[in-house]
Design a protein around this motif. Structure first.
Motif: not given
Length: 323
Positions: A42-44, A46, A60, A207, A214-215, A229, A232
């Motif tokens: 998973e990549y947050n 920010s 999402r 990206s 996901s979020e 972030p 996500s």
């Protein structure tokens, strides 16, 4: 009577069979299974730029490719700093051009004219002195007049030399040290512009990977602190299964070993390879009263990666591993 006796015998046989089967099941060891779950990278995402979120372009569940724009942050303060940096760069470049180009043509011409003027005055002063010297030799003029003419000639000669030096300096332009200093200032100013531009570019976040959103933690109009972030992303191409293994069970698993992992949500089993084994913290220690051994045992985390991509695999799915 005979029929009833036969039925009773049959019932007794059935009962005995059921009891025997129950005893067999009771004494047959139940296969032990480890339960785990699917995890993914998973990549947050920010931004280093604090400001107000101007737009969020994903939701999402959206599929994104590497380089797709996710969100943008508006920072008027950074825009103002960029204008200041650009102004400093333009001024520094102008100074550098001035040092490289040297004096203007009009300045060179003026300096040359001043030298020629001083040269003419020196020539006249020399001619005047020669005439006065001749009259002094003939005894017509006093020594004072002769000395005054000589002094005026020498002063005019020095004035000519100074004017010629000024003309040469103007024609040659700025010194190499001044040019180097101007070039250094221009590079420093360009570096300030690049720095602010890089920070501003970080306000348009794209990206870093191909994956699934996901979020979405912030939306348009909300303030985003630096490093907080906003979106996500899960990379479903980088997935693994996590199992917790008691220390006395580690002998059955080795790094590189291939195992069949059951995924109930997909209704099938898939080949996985043991990729990594690491010990968990002391909070996961099995005490002797819990493990049935006379000593405490640690818990180890085991990561298994699928040997090939699995369709419809999702994060959080339960995984089962038979022992």
């Amino acid at each position: 009577m005979r029929t009833n006796r036969i039925l009773a015998i049959v019932a007794l046989v059935v009962l005995v069979a059921i009891l025997a089967y129950g005893l067999i099941l009771a004494y047959t060891p139940v296969p032990e299974r480890l339960q785990g779950q699917i995890e993914a990278r998973e990549y947050n995402i920010s931004s280093k730029v604090p400001g107000r979120v101007s737009q969020v372009l994903v939701r999402r569940g959206d599929k994104v490719a590497s380089g797709d724009l996710l969100f943008a942050i508006d920072s008027p303060e950074l825009n103002a700093k960029l204008m200041q940096a650009q102004g400093g760069r333009d001024a520094a470049k102008a100074k550098q051009q001035e040092a490289d180009n040297g004096a203007r043509k009009q300045q060179i011409t003026a300096a040359k004219e001043q030298w020629l003027k001083a040269k003419a005055a020196a020539t006249l002063a020399q001619t005047t002195y020669q005439r006065v010297e001749a009259l002094f030799v003939e005894g017509v003029l006093a020594r004072q007049k002769r000395d005054e003419a000589f002094t005026q000639w020498q002063a005019a000669k020095y004035t000519e030399q100074a004017a010629y030096a000024m003309y040469q300096m103007t024609d040659e332009g700025a010194r190499e040290e001044i040019k180097a200093a101007a070039e250094g200032n221009a590079r420093m100013a360009q570096g300030a512009v690049n720095e602010v531009s890089a920070i501003l570019a970080d306000s348009q976040m794209r990206s870093p990977k191909t994956g699934e959103v996901s979020e979405v933690l912030l939306h348009s109009g909300e303030l985003a602190p630096s490093g907080f972030p906003v979106v996500s992303i899960i990379d479903m191409q980088d997935v693994w299964a996590i199992f917790q293994v008691r220390e006395d069970q580690l002998k059955d698993y080795k790094v590189g070993q291939q195992l069949e992992v059951q995924i109930p949500a997909l209704g099938a089993s898939y080949p996985f390879t043991v990729d990594h084994i690491s010990v968990l913290g002391h909070f996961a220690t099995w005490r002797s009263t819990e493990s049935g051994h006379d000593f405490d045992m640690r818990t180890f985390e085991m990561e298994l990666r699928p040997t090939e991509p699995i369709a419809d695999l999702r994060v959080g799915m339960t995984t089962l591993l038979a022992r």
